[in-house]
Design a protein around this motif. Sequence first.
Motif, PDB file in Angstrom:
ATOM      1  N   ILE A 165       0.729  -1.000  -0.075  1.00 17.21           N
ATOM      2  CA  ILE A 165      -0.048   0.026  -0.123  1.00 17.21           C
ATOM      3  C   ILE A 165       0.968   1.183  -0.034  1.00 17.21           C
ATOM      4  O   ILE A 165       0.559   2.248  -0.767  1.00 17.21           O
ATOM      5  CB  ILE A 165      -0.856   0.243   1.342  1.00 17.21           C
ATOM      6  CG1 ILE A 165      -1.861  -1.289   0.918  1.00 17.21           C
ATOM      7  CG2 ILE A 165      -1.516   1.368   1.220  1.00 17.21           C
ATOM      8  CD1 ILE A 165      -2.879  -1.330   2.349  1.00 17.21           C
ATOM      9  N   LEU A 166       2.211   1.387   0.882  1.00 17.90           N
ATOM     10  CA  LEU A 166       2.944   2.334   0.892  1.00 17.90           C
ATOM     11  C   LEU A 166       3.552   2.514  -0.402  1.00 17.90           C
ATOM     12  O   LEU A 166       3.792   3.908  -0.626  1.00 17.90           O
ATOM     13  CB  LEU A 166       3.809   2.359   2.117  1.00 17.90           C
ATOM     14  CG  LEU A 166       3.247   2.138   3.371  1.00 17.90           C
ATOM     15  CD1 LEU A 166       4.198   1.816   4.366  1.00 17.90           C
ATOM     16  CD2 LEU A 166       2.435   3.335   3.810  1.00 17.90           C
ATOM     17  N   THR A 167       3.967   1.670  -1.124  1.00 15.65           N
ATOM     18  CA  THR A 167       4.653   1.620  -2.402  1.00 15.65           C
ATOM     19  C   THR A 167       3.782   1.687  -3.604  1.00 15.65           C
ATOM     20  O   THR A 167       4.192   1.527  -4.793  1.00 15.65           O
ATOM     21  CB  THR A 167       5.818   0.713  -2.605  1.00 15.65           C
ATOM     22  OG1 THR A 167       5.210  -0.707  -2.393  1.00 15.65           O
ATOM     23  CG2 THR A 167       6.846   0.864  -1.351  1.00 15.65           C
ATOM     24  N   PHE A 168       2.336   1.452  -3.346  1.00 15.06           N
ATOM     25  CA  PHE A 168       1.411   1.138  -4.524  1.00 15.06           C
ATOM     26  C   PHE A 168       2.052  -0.001  -5.503  1.00 15.06           C
ATOM     27  O   PHE A 168       2.122   0.170  -6.505  1.00 15.06           O
ATOM     28  CB  PHE A 168       1.426   2.256  -5.319  1.00 15.06           C
ATOM     29  CG  PHE A 168      -0.080   2.585  -6.041  1.00 15.06           C
ATOM     30  CD1 PHE A 168      -1.241   2.514  -5.357  1.00 15.06           C
ATOM     31  CD2 PHE A 168      -0.019   2.389  -7.388  1.00 15.06           C
ATOM     32  CE1 PHE A 168      -2.167   2.601  -5.919  1.00 15.06           C
ATOM     33  CE2 PHE A 168      -1.400   2.253  -7.971  1.00 15.06           C
ATOM     34  CZ  PHE A 168      -2.618   2.393  -7.281  1.00 15.06           C
ATOM     35  N   ASP A 169       2.403  -1.197  -4.743  1.00 13.34           N
ATOM     36  CA  ASP A 169       2.816  -2.368  -5.560  1.00 13.34           C
ATOM     37  C   ASP A 169       1.604  -3.461  -5.121  1.00 13.34           C
ATOM     38  O   ASP A 169       1.831  -3.955  -3.790  1.00 13.34           O
ATOM     39  CB  ASP A 169       4.233  -2.795  -5.295  1.00 13.34           C
ATOM     40  CG  ASP A 169       4.810  -3.657  -6.005  1.00 13.34           C
ATOM     41  OD1 ASP A 169       4.293  -4.290  -7.065  1.00 13.34           O
ATOM     42  OD2 ASP A 169       5.671  -4.682  -5.267  1.00 13.34           O
ATOM     43  N   PHE A 170       1.020  -4.014  -5.911  1.00 15.10           N
ATOM     44  CA  PHE A 170       0.138  -5.058  -5.844  1.00 15.10           C
ATOM     45  C   PHE A 170       0.330  -6.301  -6.685  1.00 15.10           C
ATOM     46  O   PHE A 170      -0.273  -6.074  -7.728  1.00 15.10           O
ATOM     47  CB  PHE A 170      -1.390  -4.645  -5.781  1.00 15.10           C
ATOM     48  CG  PHE A 170      -1.457  -3.441  -5.023  1.00 15.10           C
ATOM     49  CD1 PHE A 170      -1.788  -3.623  -3.747  1.00 15.10           C
ATOM     50  CD2 PHE A 170      -1.759  -2.306  -5.503  1.00 15.10           C
ATOM     51  CE1 PHE A 170      -1.910  -2.458  -2.878  1.00 15.10           C
ATOM     52  CE2 PHE A 170      -2.066  -0.927  -4.805  1.00 15.10           C
ATOM     53  CZ  PHE A 170      -2.185  -1.256  -3.273  1.00 15.10           C
ATOM     54  N   PRO A 171       1.152  -7.145  -6.526  1.00 10.81           N
ATOM     55  CA  PRO A 171       1.526  -8.257  -7.536  1.00 10.81           C
ATOM     56  C   PRO A 171       0.389  -9.362  -7.439  1.00 10.81           C
ATOM     57  O   PRO A 171      -0.374  -9.408  -6.626  1.00 10.81           O
ATOM     58  CB  PRO A 171       2.918  -8.809  -6.861  1.00 10.81           C
ATOM     59  CG  PRO A 171       2.748  -8.509  -5.248  1.00 10.81           C
ATOM     60  CD  PRO A 171       2.274  -7.134  -5.273  1.00 10.81           C
ATOM     61  N   MET A 172       0.450  -9.842  -8.475  1.00 12.97           N
ATOM     62  CA  MET A 172      -0.598 -11.010  -8.726  1.00 12.97           C
ATOM     63  C   MET A 172      -0.371 -12.148  -7.578  1.00 12.97           C
ATOM     64  O   MET A 172       0.659 -12.347  -7.279  1.00 12.97           O
ATOM     65  CB  MET A 172      -0.167 -11.999 -10.147  1.00 12.97           C
ATOM     66  CG  MET A 172      -0.608 -11.096 -11.222  1.00 12.97           C
ATOM     67  SD  MET A 172      -2.395 -10.493 -11.487  1.00 12.97           S
ATOM     68  CE  MET A 172      -2.947 -12.356 -11.641  1.00 12.97           C
ATOM     69  N   ALA A 173      -1.373 -12.807  -7.345  1.00  9.17           N
ATOM     70  CA  ALA A 173      -1.390 -13.803  -6.097  1.00  9.17           C
ATOM     71  C   ALA A 173      -1.738 -15.171  -6.782  1.00  9.17           C
ATOM     72  O   ALA A 173      -2.683 -15.083  -7.765  1.00  9.17           O
ATOM     73  CB  ALA A 173      -2.397 -13.252  -5.166  1.00  9.17           C
ATOM     74  N   PRO A 174      -1.507 -16.167  -6.266  1.00 12.52           N
ATOM     75  CA  PRO A 174      -1.453 -17.622  -6.715  1.00 12.52           C
ATOM     76  C   PRO A 174      -2.828 -17.960  -6.388  1.00 12.52           C
ATOM     77  O   PRO A 174      -3.514 -18.897  -7.178  1.00 12.52           O
ATOM     78  CB  PRO A 174      -0.685 -18.409  -5.786  1.00 12.52           C
ATOM     79  CG  PRO A 174      -0.555 -17.707  -4.495  1.00 12.52           C
ATOM     80  CD  PRO A 174      -0.327 -16.117  -4.838  1.00 12.52           C
ATOM     81  N   GLY A 175      -3.870 -17.306  -5.619  1.00 11.13           N
ATOM     82  CA  GLY A 175      -5.148 -17.676  -5.407  1.00 11.13           C
ATOM     83  C   GLY A 175      -5.906 -16.747  -4.143  1.00 11.13           C
ATOM     84  O   GLY A 175      -5.209 -15.898  -3.769  1.00 11.13           O
ATOM     85  N   PRO A 176      -7.218 -16.894  -3.838  1.00 12.47           N
ATOM     86  CA  PRO A 176      -8.033 -16.043  -3.154  1.00 12.47           C
ATOM     87  C   PRO A 176      -7.442 -16.483  -1.494  1.00 12.47           C
ATOM     88  O   PRO A 176      -6.871 -17.485  -1.427  1.00 12.47           O
ATOM     89  CB  PRO A 176      -9.429 -16.443  -3.501  1.00 12.47           C
ATOM     90  CG  PRO A 176      -9.189 -17.796  -3.875  1.00 12.47           C
ATOM     91  CD  PRO A 176      -8.024 -18.083  -4.475  1.00 12.47           C
ATOM     92  N   GLY A 177      -7.882 -15.556  -0.625  1.00 13.44           N
ATOM     93  CA  GLY A 177      -8.152 -15.606   0.682  1.00 13.44           C
ATOM     94  C   GLY A 177      -6.905 -14.816   1.344  1.00 13.44           C
ATOM     95  O   GLY A 177      -6.448 -14.147   0.837  1.00 13.44           O
ATOM     96  N   TRP A 178      -6.505 -15.402   2.564  1.00 16.25           N
ATOM     97  CA  TRP A 178      -5.566 -14.647   3.567  1.00 16.25           C
ATOM     98  C   TRP A 178      -4.111 -15.182   3.211  1.00 16.25           C
ATOM     99  O   TRP A 178      -3.980 -16.307   2.674  1.00 16.25           O
ATOM    100  CB  TRP A 178      -5.701 -14.891   4.848  1.00 16.25           C
ATOM    101  CG  TRP A 178      -7.071 -14.280   5.359  1.00 16.25           C
ATOM    102  CD1 TRP A 178      -8.366 -14.503   5.688  1.00 16.25           C
ATOM    103  CD2 TRP A 178      -6.857 -12.941   5.918  1.00 16.25           C
ATOM    104  NE1 TRP A 178      -9.114 -13.470   6.244  1.00 16.25           N
ATOM    105  CE2 TRP A 178      -8.385 -12.513   6.449  1.00 16.25           C
ATOM    106  CE3 TRP A 178      -5.984 -11.826   6.500  1.00 16.25           C
ATOM    107  CZ2 TRP A 178      -8.627 -11.077   7.000  1.00 16.25           C
ATOM    108  CZ3 TRP A 178      -6.538 -10.748   6.852  1.00 16.25           C
ATOM    109  CH2 TRP A 178      -7.821 -10.347   7.188  1.00 16.25           C
TER     110      TRP A 178
END
Length: 430
Positions: A378-391
């Motif tokens: 959030i601080l660096t505005f970097d949201f990479p792809m995730a392997p799946g949903p959830g925590w």
Amino acid sequence: MKMKAKKFPMKTISQELQKEAISSSARLFYILVTMIIIYVFAGINKIDRNEAMDNLRSLSIIHALILLSEGSTQHREMPRRELTRFHSRARAEVVQNGFILPDKFDNRTIQKAGLHEVPMRFAPVATCEISVVEGEQGVTFFGISSYIAGGLHRISSENSRLVSFGRCIGGYGPDFHAWLFKDEKGDILVGLPESFQNSFPKLRPPKPAELYVIEETDEIKSLLPLIVQDYLKVVEPFVLVHIQVLRHVILQYAAERRGVFYSADELGTAVSRLFEEVEARTGFIGINATNTSIIRFGPIVIFIIAWELWRRVRRIEPTVRHDSTWFPFDVQFPLAVAMASAFALAPFVSGLLVTYFFIESQELGIIIFDRMVTLSGILTFDFPMAPGPGWISTDYWALALIPLFVTLVGLLLFTSFRLLAIIRINARKL
């Protein structure tokens, strides 16, 4: 005379209480700041270690692909029952069948499929069996690789191999797959999931090269053995990387991490030294367990100190004389007002620091719209792809402490407001 005799002791007691409140608040203030400094250093150490461990997990996969490309691994034929180790759909079918293997998962071998044994330091016995399935002839496509080595490649489907890691490496699910290709010039190329580029330093190519993905994944998949096609699950695009790029990023990472230059023929040495460096590294105060304890249980101790500091600061009268105060209230000179205000904000800043380093060191975050959302992201505005949903994390202890941090930050914020109020009132007397 009687009235004066009564007021004098009360005034003396009040002054003594103020001095005691100021003195005890000063001690708690110093204790809080000292603990925050210790906590920040422990948090930095833990974050660095977590990052190193994540990098080494990815390095294990990269190194295994390099070894497979060299053809130096021992292997055996792959029976059908082993599909449950590498494909979640096959395992789900077994679960639906009451954990009894269906007849199709027998000892018959799969054509052009084998189990290769490769060294992997994170595996329970330092080695792991990886599934490798070759494709059939029928498709020819062009792929683009870039970054350090690469270009335009003409690849035939019979020169493609599906590599499945199963649960060899913690943090990657049973459906983690990669591709190995050989182009018409004999160059070895690797197809990696797009999100995997974020898992190892320097692996992500510069724009616009990161946009080049393998479009023919479904066509190549259709030329694998039918039983493999039925259970193969591909959830994201693959990017094409030259095998020499993988060698380069490992050597570059080793040089930056250890401050030692490794030549191209020292790849194995560089990998070993990286694992040894992390495994031998001690935590805060020389003990890893202590470092972990500080991170996980330190906030509770800090909360108790913060609560007591707040109680004592509340007892200090806003009109307290500056010649009997400690340095955050000492505003005898105009410049001291700014310094005192900075010190007064220290409790609130401390609360933010503790919260940040706890969340980062425990790797807490959630996955929203297939993107990993973390505090640092959030601080660096970097949201990479995730392997799946959830925590991202299932650390219930860490999740349970989140309300404590909300209370801690609020408590320290009120403490800072109180200190600033005292400073403001004393500054008016100058």
